[in-house]
Scaffold this motif. Sequence first.
Motif, PDB file in Angstrom:
ATOM      1  N   TRP A  79       0.833  -1.213   0.000  1.00 28.85           N
ATOM      2  CA  TRP A  79       0.000   0.000   0.000  1.00 28.85           C
ATOM      3  C   TRP A  79       0.859   1.250   0.000  1.00 28.85           C
ATOM      4  O   TRP A  79       0.531   2.239  -0.645  1.00 28.85           O
ATOM      5  CB  TRP A  79      -0.957  -0.001   1.207  1.00 28.85           C
ATOM      6  N   PHE A  80       1.990   1.186   0.728  1.00 34.39           N
ATOM      7  CA  PHE A  80       2.860   2.363   0.755  1.00 34.39           C
ATOM      8  C   PHE A  80       3.487   2.585  -0.634  1.00 34.39           C
ATOM      9  O   PHE A  80       3.534   3.708  -1.139  1.00 34.39           O
ATOM     10  CB  PHE A  80       3.960   2.202   1.817  1.00 34.39           C
ATOM     11  N   SER A  81       3.933   1.488  -1.243  1.00 36.49           N
ATOM     12  CA  SER A  81       4.568   1.594  -2.568  1.00 36.49           C
ATOM     13  C   SER A  81       3.577   2.094  -3.614  1.00 36.49           C
ATOM     14  O   SER A  81       3.911   2.917  -4.469  1.00 36.49           O
ATOM     15  CB  SER A  81       5.110   0.230  -3.014  1.00 36.49           C
ATOM     16  N   PHE A 438      -2.850   6.384  18.472  1.00 34.96           N
ATOM     17  CA  PHE A 438      -2.349   7.130  17.306  1.00 34.96           C
ATOM     18  C   PHE A 438      -3.169   8.400  17.061  1.00 34.96           C
ATOM     19  O   PHE A 438      -2.645   9.406  16.598  1.00 34.96           O
ATOM     20  CB  PHE A 438      -2.319   6.243  16.065  1.00 34.96           C
ATOM     21  N   LEU A 439      -4.451   8.322  17.389  1.00 30.27           N
ATOM     22  CA  LEU A 439      -5.296   9.522  17.283  1.00 30.27           C
ATOM     23  C   LEU A 439      -4.769  10.613  18.230  1.00 30.27           C
ATOM     24  O   LEU A 439      -4.590  11.763  17.834  1.00 30.27           O
ATOM     25  CB  LEU A 439      -6.745   9.171  17.646  1.00 30.27           C
ATOM     26  N   ALA A 440      -4.468  10.197  19.469  1.00 29.04           N
ATOM     27  CA  ALA A 440      -3.976  11.151  20.467  1.00 29.04           C
ATOM     28  C   ALA A 440      -2.596  11.675  20.068  1.00 29.04           C
ATOM     29  O   ALA A 440      -2.316  12.874  20.223  1.00 29.04           O
ATOM     30  CB  ALA A 440      -3.916  10.477  21.835  1.00 29.04           C
ATOM     31  N   MET A 441      -1.749  10.784  19.533  1.00 32.61           N
ATOM     32  CA  MET A 441      -0.382  11.181  19.175  1.00 32.61           C
ATOM     33  C   MET A 441      -0.392  12.290  18.117  1.00 32.61           C
ATOM     34  O   MET A 441       0.260  13.325  18.275  1.00 32.61           O
ATOM     35  CB  MET A 441       0.372   9.953  18.636  1.00 32.61           C
ATOM     36  N   THR A 442      -1.176  12.087  17.034  1.00 31.49           N
ATOM     37  CA  THR A 442      -1.204  13.091  15.967  1.00 31.49           C
ATOM     38  C   THR A 442      -1.905  14.361  16.429  1.00 31.49           C
ATOM     39  O   THR A 442      -1.513  15.465  16.041  1.00 31.49           O
ATOM     40  CB  THR A 442      -1.887  12.523  14.713  1.00 31.49           C
ATOM     41  N   THR A 443      -2.920  14.215  17.272  1.00 28.05           N
ATOM     42  CA  THR A 443      -3.587  15.405  17.814  1.00 28.05           C
ATOM     43  C   THR A 443      -2.581  16.257  18.568  1.00 28.05           C
ATOM     44  O   THR A 443      -2.516  17.487  18.389  1.00 28.05           O
ATOM     45  CB  THR A 443      -4.738  14.982  18.761  1.00 28.05           C
ATOM     46  N   THR A 484       4.708  20.704   7.245  1.00 24.92           N
ATOM     47  CA  THR A 484       5.217  19.428   6.710  1.00 24.92           C
ATOM     48  C   THR A 484       5.073  18.300   7.721  1.00 24.92           C
ATOM     49  O   THR A 484       4.697  17.180   7.358  1.00 24.92           O
ATOM     50  CB  THR A 484       6.703  19.594   6.312  1.00 24.92           C
ATOM     51  N   VAL A 485       5.354  18.578   8.987  1.00 27.42           N
ATOM     52  CA  VAL A 485       5.238  17.534  10.018  1.00 27.42           C
ATOM     53  C   VAL A 485       3.797  17.013  10.066  1.00 27.42           C
ATOM     54  O   VAL A 485       3.561  15.801  10.175  1.00 27.42           O
ATOM     55  CB  VAL A 485       5.648  18.096  11.403  1.00 27.42           C
ATOM     56  N   GLY A 486       2.845  17.920   9.952  1.00 33.20           N
ATOM     57  CA  GLY A 486       1.440  17.523   9.957  1.00 33.20           C
ATOM     58  C   GLY A 486       1.109  16.625   8.773  1.00 33.20           C
ATOM     59  O   GLY A 486       0.406  15.625   8.910  1.00 33.20           O
ATOM     60  N   LYS A 487       1.637  16.979   7.607  1.00 39.11           N
ATOM     61  CA  LYS A 487       1.381  16.148   6.415  1.00 39.11           C
ATOM     62  C   LYS A 487       1.971  14.746   6.612  1.00 39.11           C
ATOM     63  O   LYS A 487       1.338  13.740   6.269  1.00 39.11           O
ATOM     64  CB  LYS A 487       2.013  16.784   5.177  1.00 39.11           C
ATOM     65  N   LEU A 488       3.191  14.676   7.161  1.00 39.87           N
ATOM     66  CA  LEU A 488       3.844  13.376   7.358  1.00 39.87           C
ATOM     67  C   LEU A 488       3.041  12.518   8.339  1.00 39.87           C
ATOM     68  O   LEU A 488       2.840  11.323   8.116  1.00 39.87           O
ATOM     69  CB  LEU A 488       5.273  13.569   7.868  1.00 39.87           C
ATOM     70  N   PHE A 489       2.577  13.139   9.414  1.00 41.77           N
ATOM     71  CA  PHE A 489       1.782  12.371  10.381  1.00 41.77           C
ATOM     72  C   PHE A 489       0.455  11.924   9.768  1.00 41.77           C
ATOM     73  O   PHE A 489      -0.004  10.808  10.000  1.00 41.77           O
ATOM     74  CB  PHE A 489       1.556  13.201  11.653  1.00 41.77           C
ATOM     75  N   PHE A 490      -0.161  12.770   8.969  1.00 42.31           N
ATOM     76  CA  PHE A 490      -1.426  12.383   8.327  1.00 42.31           C
ATOM     77  C   PHE A 490      -1.207  11.243   7.333  1.00 42.31           C
ATOM     78  O   PHE A 490      -2.066  10.364   7.199  1.00 42.31           O
ATOM     79  CB  PHE A 490      -2.057  13.592   7.634  1.00 42.31           C
ATOM     80  N   LEU A 491      -0.066  11.269   6.639  1.00 46.95           N
ATOM     81  CA  LEU A 491       0.255  10.150   5.735  1.00 46.95           C
ATOM     82  C   LEU A 491       0.251   8.844   6.530  1.00 46.95           C
ATOM     83  O   LEU A 491      -0.312   7.829   6.105  1.00 46.95           O
ATOM     84  CB  LEU A 491       1.646  10.350   5.121  1.00 46.95           C
ATOM     85  N   PHE A 492       0.911   8.886   7.688  1.00 47.31           N
ATOM     86  CA  PHE A 492       0.994   7.704   8.543  1.00 47.31           C
ATOM     87  C   PHE A 492      -0.396   7.307   9.039  1.00 47.31           C
ATOM     88  O   PHE A 492      -0.772   6.131   8.997  1.00 47.31           O
ATOM     89  CB  PHE A 492       1.939   7.991   9.708  1.00 47.31           C
TER      90      PHE A 492
END
Lengths: 519, 72
Positions: A79-81, A438-443, A484-492
């Motif tokens: 899925w990542f690829s 993970f919800l709490a972490m990105t929040t 950018t950090v937000g985008k990276l976390f949302f990707l994850f």
Amino acid sequence: MNVSYAPVGRDVGRMLQALSGLVRITILVALVWGEYYVLPALLLSALVTFASGRLLTHAFRDASDPGKLHGMMVAAAGWFSVALFGSLPFFLIAWTIALDPMLLDPPALSGRAASTVGAFREPLNAVFESMSGFTGTGLTMTDDESALPRTLQWWRTFIEWVGGVGVIVLTTAILARPGSGSLTLYESEARSEKIHPSIVSTVRTIWWIFLLFTFVSILVLWLAGMPLWGAINHAMTGLATGGFSITDNSIATYESAVIDFALVPVMVLGSIAFPIHYLILQGDLKNLYTDLQTRWVFGFFGLGSALLSAMLYASGTYSSLFDAVRYGLFQFVSAMSCTGFQTAVDATNVALGKWSTQAQLTVTFGMVVGAAAGSTVGGIKLIRLATLVKGIRYRIMDVFVPDTAVRRLDIDDRRLTEEEANRELGEAAIISVLWFVFLAMTTFVLLLVLPESQYTLENVVFEVASAQGNVGLSSGITGPGMPTVGKLFFLFNMWIGRLEIIPVLVLLRALFTRGGLYR
Amino acid sequence: MRVDELPVLHHVFDSGPDDPVFDTLLLGGPPLIGVIAVVGREPVSVVLVVLYLLAFAGYLPYKWVRNRRQEA
């Protein structure tokens, strides 16, 4: 423990070859719309993807069938690829327009159109859009979707449509490989129930049902008044519960109550498990109420919509009851089905981000739970909620019965022994806990990186739940200007949300172990 | 060569709920969308779409009732 990566390499290669086929199909759309300037970008995308896939399948052609561990790693890595290579059309077409090669004669864009397409010149934005598409999330890096070339509108729709059913399901259907390997992969893509004993027959039947429903949905939306191109795109993303739109304000652009109501059954169809659809098409309509998840889908959709509509009306967000029901019903079904179409926007009425806190949290609840497992939705899924609710009741009742009593836990039409009940309850609890972790972490991360006082806590929780639940409703945080950090976390978040977390953690553990970062 | 032996069509007939009406609806979808693309929103295309959707929506309960009668 030594892990052989050969089966992972070979199967990811197969997925990339299937992806290359999707890009080649898109070339036809470019030709139909006369967007010839995108052809080199599409051809290069198809070639790079196919060559990478071919290289992997050839290098690992003697790999054994994947076991459970490999299945999870294939799902996560695949899925990542696919998201990574699927970003190539966005990236290359954006650069084609920017470089303006003389022979290709791309359109000269200005204003919002230029910034919308130009956003994809940033590789991270292109990967974000691709990951959002394949995972069926629908959060977007575009500013004005209507300004995108038709080919990119189609590519966004197409990857959501395929991602809704599953990339592995597609690969298995095309490259029919009978045997236990296909079953392992099928199960690792957040699916478990089979329609036929053969996994290849099962995935082909899933595609058969999905195609029929797609045609029906297109015709329903067209009849409701949507233009044909809009009907094709929104039927595909609505049924896949993805939520990408080809208009600037999602479904609100049409300002039509008929279209709003016509989309509700399309999203509901996408929320019901494929095995149940199969039984219903066989004429077994009683599954609409005898199947636990399907019954709960209708129950939750009905109660949630009624509650949300009542809140919107009582709080004065909408002055007429009809409007409160219209927007409450649509947005709750859109949220819980994890579609992410939006009708509540400032351009036509009141934006979701401005609804009362309790209304936003009701929508958030729908996004977190999601609908039926085995459908196209994200979220924790109703069967897990049912397992947790019944499991907690079972545990509490334990105190009231003698130790010698033989007890069973009934979930749906299954009667579980004590051991089975413990295992299923444990699995449901682990995934739910991880989901909230993970919800709490990105929040927490978003609260650190977003400009202070611009967004409220409920805005941030709403947006993260939307990303991780693969929903796509937005309180306005996601966009090309997001840190950018937000985008990276949302990707994850989007990645783990689509695969129900565990496969991604298994892959990361294997990679860290190999890299010496984890012992 | 029979219809269900044609290259793409045999996948349609082999998969799905093994029902000729649904197979026809599946195969009839793309041409109907093609008709809409060519003629636009005209009475003839609207009637065709309504008939298609009625056939889909009406056939499900019909099949259910027929199955129940056979079981009884």
